[in-house]
Each structure stands twice: as C-alpha cells, then as structure tokens.
Design an enzyme around this catalytic site. Structure first.
Site, PDB file in Angstrom:
ATOM      1  N   THR A 140       0.853  -1.182   0.000  1.00 45.92           N
ATOM      2  CA  THR A 140       0.000   0.000   0.000  1.00 45.92           C
ATOM      3  C   THR A 140       0.891   1.235   0.000  1.00 45.92           C
ATOM      4  O   THR A 140       1.636   1.470   0.950  1.00 45.92           O
ATOM      5  CB  THR A 140      -0.921   0.012   1.228  1.00 45.92           C
ATOM      6  OG1 THR A 140      -1.752  -1.156   1.183  1.00 45.92           O
ATOM      7  CG2 THR A 140      -1.792   1.260   1.239  1.00 45.92           C
ATOM      8  N   PHE A 175      -6.593  -5.905  -1.486  1.00 46.68           N
ATOM      9  CA  PHE A 175      -7.815  -5.610  -0.738  1.00 46.68           C
ATOM     10  C   PHE A 175      -8.172  -6.819   0.125  1.00 46.68           C
ATOM     11  O   PHE A 175      -9.253  -7.378   0.025  1.00 46.68           O
ATOM     12  CB  PHE A 175      -8.963  -5.272  -1.691  1.00 46.68           C
ATOM     13  CG  PHE A 175      -8.721  -4.050  -2.530  1.00 46.68           C
ATOM     14  CD1 PHE A 175      -8.937  -2.784  -2.023  1.00 46.68           C
ATOM     15  CD2 PHE A 175      -8.247  -4.169  -3.833  1.00 46.68           C
ATOM     16  CE1 PHE A 175      -8.716  -1.645  -2.790  1.00 46.68           C
ATOM     17  CE2 PHE A 175      -8.019  -3.038  -4.617  1.00 46.68           C
ATOM     18  CZ  PHE A 175      -8.256  -1.776  -4.092  1.00 46.68           C
ATOM     19  N   PHE A 202     -19.852  -3.068   7.300  1.00 47.73           N
ATOM     20  CA  PHE A 202     -19.071  -2.104   8.077  1.00 47.73           C
ATOM     21  C   PHE A 202     -19.961  -1.104   8.830  1.00 47.73           C
ATOM     22  O   PHE A 202     -19.604   0.055   8.990  1.00 47.73           O
ATOM     23  CB  PHE A 202     -18.065  -1.368   7.185  1.00 47.73           C
ATOM     24  CG  PHE A 202     -16.892  -2.225   6.813  1.00 47.73           C
ATOM     25  CD1 PHE A 202     -15.715  -2.160   7.538  1.00 47.73           C
ATOM     26  CD2 PHE A 202     -16.966  -3.112   5.753  1.00 47.73           C
ATOM     27  CE1 PHE A 202     -14.632  -2.967   7.221  1.00 47.73           C
ATOM     28  CE2 PHE A 202     -15.891  -3.924   5.419  1.00 47.73           C
ATOM     29  CZ  PHE A 202     -14.729  -3.848   6.162  1.00 47.73           C
ATOM     30  N   CYS A 226      -3.997  -1.755   8.467  1.00 52.52           N
ATOM     31  CA  CYS A 226      -4.414  -1.004   7.269  1.00 52.52           C
ATOM     32  C   CYS A 226      -5.137   0.305   7.575  1.00 52.52           C
ATOM     33  O   CYS A 226      -4.652   1.377   7.224  1.00 52.52           O
ATOM     34  CB  CYS A 226      -5.297  -1.888   6.387  1.00 52.52           C
ATOM     35  SG  CYS A 226      -4.425  -3.281   5.647  1.00 52.52           S
TER      36      CYS A 226
END
Length: 449
Positions: free
Chosen positions: A121, A155, A255, A266
C-alpha cells in the site's frame, strides 16, 4: 507464469501462496534469514485461516519456494511483486524506504524485461519513484533494459485473506502499457472463472483507489460508532438502527457494526497516509480528521462504561483493588494481529486506573506478551480468566465467545458484570439472567447509565 514476491509479510505470503495455488512458479523472497528458514520448515509467522496447509501443499508440489537470494529470484521471474512494509512515519506519511530499496536492488540485478508490481500500500506517485529508482540503478550499470511498473493494490481482510484473494470482489490494475496489462490480466484470469472483476486504470488512480477504499470503510465504522454512542444517550437500540439504515440499498449493511474502534495494519495507517497526501497538496480532509478523532475516542468507551458502573472518574487509582477478565486481544477475530488494537488502549488505561487484568485470546497471546510483558496475567482459556474477577470485558468478537456458559460466568465472577465492546449478546436476555450488561449503543437507558 514465473513470479517473485518480495516480502514475506502478511500481504506477500498470502499473494505468493495463492498465485502458487493456481499453478504458477512462485519464489517468495525476504532478507530475514530465520524467517525464510522457518517457512521452509513449515513454520508460518502469522495466523491466517487456511494459509498454513496451502503453503505446505504448494511447497510439496514444488510451486512455492522461499529464499533470501533476490538476484536469483529476479533472474528466474517475469513478474516481480513488491510486498514489503510501508510503516507510518510520525507525520502520518508512508515510509517508502523499503519499497525503494527493493526497486533499486531489482535494477542492480535484472538482465531482461521485467514487470515490477507495487503490491504494498503506497501513496500516489510511488510507481514513478520506483521507476526512477530502477532506471537510476540501470544507468549506473550502463545498461538499457526495458521494464514496466504496475500498481496492483491488495484488498485483503485479515481473517478472510485466502477467500478474498481466490474470490476477489475486484482486482485493480494500474498500468500504462497495453502489453503489460494483458500479462497481468492473464495472471489473474484463474481467479475470474465465474465473472471478470478486473478493473483497469492509470497507475495514479490505482494507487489512490486503495487509500480511498480504506478511508471510506473507516468512515463508515466511525460514523456508526458515533450513532451508537448517541443511541446510548437517548435510549435507542443501535442494532435496530443499523437494520433500518442498512436495508437501504444505497447504504447496505457492511461495516456498520459498532464497537470499540478499528485497528490493524491497514485502516489507521492508510487514513493517516491519505490525510498526509492531502496536506502535501495544500488540502485538509476534514471528514477524515473527524474519523480519526472518533476512532481514538471510541477506544476509551469501554473503560468509560466500567467507570460509570462503579460511579467513579478516570483518575489514577480509581479502580485500585478491582480485577477484570478480558476476552480478546487481537484487533479482530481470526487473526493474531494486535497492531493498533483497541485492547492495547483499554488495558493500558485500566492499568493506569489501578486495576489488574487477566486476559485470553485464541491466537494473540504471544503478541500480547510482547506488548504487556508481566504487567497483566495470561490465562490458558477463556473461563480461567474469570477467577476472582470483578467483571468481564469483551474486546474481540471470536466465535467461541458468542455462545459461552453464562451460568459458569455468573458463578465465577464476584458480581455478574459484563462490558461488551462487540455487542455479542442480547441485552434483554442478559438482564433476564441477572447480569449487569453494558454494550455499545444498546444499553437502552438514557444517558447510558
């Protein structure tokens, strides 16, 4: 296809193993000699469901190899994935020293066309820095070798990484070269047997997509935690609210579970990094400022509920003489990862307030010992934590905590007090069983008292 994955951390190890599982020849590279030796022996450095047997299978079938020899791996491979760490600096920026060091090393040893893939990332513009580092190394050698740099962000959800990789919602590929793009599509084609979920774009957009996705998910979590806290104040039930808003197709249910804040490797890092990127361009991301502040505050909510139960304030020593059982230490279930875990904040605050702790987690006990040392006690099982405890705090939503022996809990605790940071139980049923039960957004008592 012949692939090298440089970095045997969480992302690198999962990616290397899953690529090998689909028939590729994969070399996983790391500079840590002990780690590589352990991997060769089948000793896995992380806990991830399904990963260990998959590694063993592909090693035995001679599709997956582990080495510290980067030049050899580069020479044997067409596609080189960079999957090393990008830790946050004090200012929130992503530290690219390891990524760029790998890029330079590739440039110093490559002898034919290579596709270099940023799997770590990384902030927008990193691919250009990687390209420059490789080009500089080639120039120093006095050679001209063609290469392409691709952005292919991961992901993966910890605890479900194998399924996420093998059955991805989408694969984002940022590339400028059509030939390179086709090679990457071919590499990912075994994961697209039912439906193609490959999304192609320019490199900078791919880099931004990763940060934007995690920032959005972090925002949903912090928003729902704010709503949960308000529900406690007004006497509403956040589970009903979640159902009411999640049934709207524009919102969905994912979520929207309230709790004690997000953690892991993350979300905290990526939110800080995208905020840093914005500041570098003279912009302030006000929404994410609030997201981060809410998350920081949410990690203290469970302690507040304990203090409210004893009708005391958060002064040092306020809980002296109190002893608590803690279930769950990892930042989420199905992982041993404690990076940015809410348990660290909660336990340290309880210790500051004078309490003592006995904790249990199915996988994160070794990590906890590295963090807390002998400052807390460690139990061999969840029920062993309850001995002489004034109350039970639940921090991680492990399945084995969802249907416990409540009668055993009640008999073991000095008083039937549970502070649940994951809303695992029904408040009504807990009350019927004689528990004082405090959870997140479901206390149903105005002002949360």
């Amino acid at each position: 296809m012949k692939i090298a994955v440089i970095g045997s951390g969480y992302v690198g190890l999962v990616a290397a193993t899953c690529f090998a599982e689909t028939g590729n020849h994969v070399i996983c590279v790391d500079i840590d000699e002990q780690k590589i030796e352990n991997l060769k022996k089948g000793i896995i450095p992380i806990y991830e469901p399904g990963l260990e047997p998959m590694i063993q299978k592909n090693v035995e079938d001679r599709r997956l190899f582990f080495t510290t020899n980067l030049p050899e791996a580069v020479a044997e491979s067409l596609v080189l994935f960079i999957a090393v760490g990008t830790p946050s600096g004090e200012d929130g920026s992503a530290d690219l020293q390891y990524v760029l060091a790998v890029a330079r090393s590739i440039g110093l040893c490559m002898d034919s066309y290579k596709i270099i893939v940023d799997k770590s990332t990384v902030p927008v513009g990193t691919a250009e820095k990687v390209q420059a580092a490789i080009a500089q190394a080639l120039q120093e050698r006095g050679v001209d070798i063609e290469f392409d740099v691709v952005s292919n962000p991961e992901f993966l959800k910890e605890g479900a990484a194998i399924d996420d990789f093998m059955k991805p919602d989408r694969v984002v590929i940022g590339a400028e070269n059509v030939r390179t793009l086709e090679i990457m599509k071919e590499l990912y084609s075994p994961f697209m047997m039912r439906q193609s979920r490959i999304i192609t774009m320019d490199v900078r957009s791919a880099e931004m997509t990763k940060y934007a996705a995690n920032a959005m998910l972090a925002t949903r979590i912090s928003f729902m935690n704010e709503i949960a806290n308000l529900c406690d104040l007004v006497g509403a039930d956040v589970s009903s609210v979640r159902e009411g808003i999640g049934s709207d197709s524009r919102i969905g249910h994912s979520f929207l579970y309230p709790g004690v804040g997000y953690g892991g490797s993350c979300f905290p890092k990526d939110v800080k990094a995208i905020m840093r990127t914005a500041r570098e361009h003279g912009m302030k991301l006000q929404v994410l400022d609030a997201v981060e502040e809410v998350n920081k505050r949410q990690k203290e909510v469970l302690v507040d509920k304990v203090l409210n139960h004893y009708n005391t304030s958060a002064v040092a020593g306020a809980l002296k003489g109190r002893h608590f059982a803690v279930w769950g230490l990892s930042f989420k279930a199905n992982t041993d990862d404690m990076r940015e875990s809410s348990s660290i904040v909660i336990i340290r605050e309880l210790l500051r307030l004078g309490a003592t702790i006995c904790a249990y987690d199915p996988e994160a006990m070794d990590e906890a010992r590295k963090i807390f040392g002998d400052a807390i006690h460690y139990a061999a099982g969840q029920y062993e934590t309850l001995e002489n405890a004034d109350g039970l705090l639940i921090i991680t939503e492990w399945n084995e905590f969802r249907r416990p022996d409540f009668e055993r809990i009640k008999q073991s605790l000095k008083e039937p007090f549970i502070a649940d940071g994951r809303n695992l139980y029904s408040p009504e049923k807990m009350q019927q069983m004689g528990f004082t039960y405090r959870c997140i957004g479901r206390d149903r008592t105005p002002s949360g008292k």
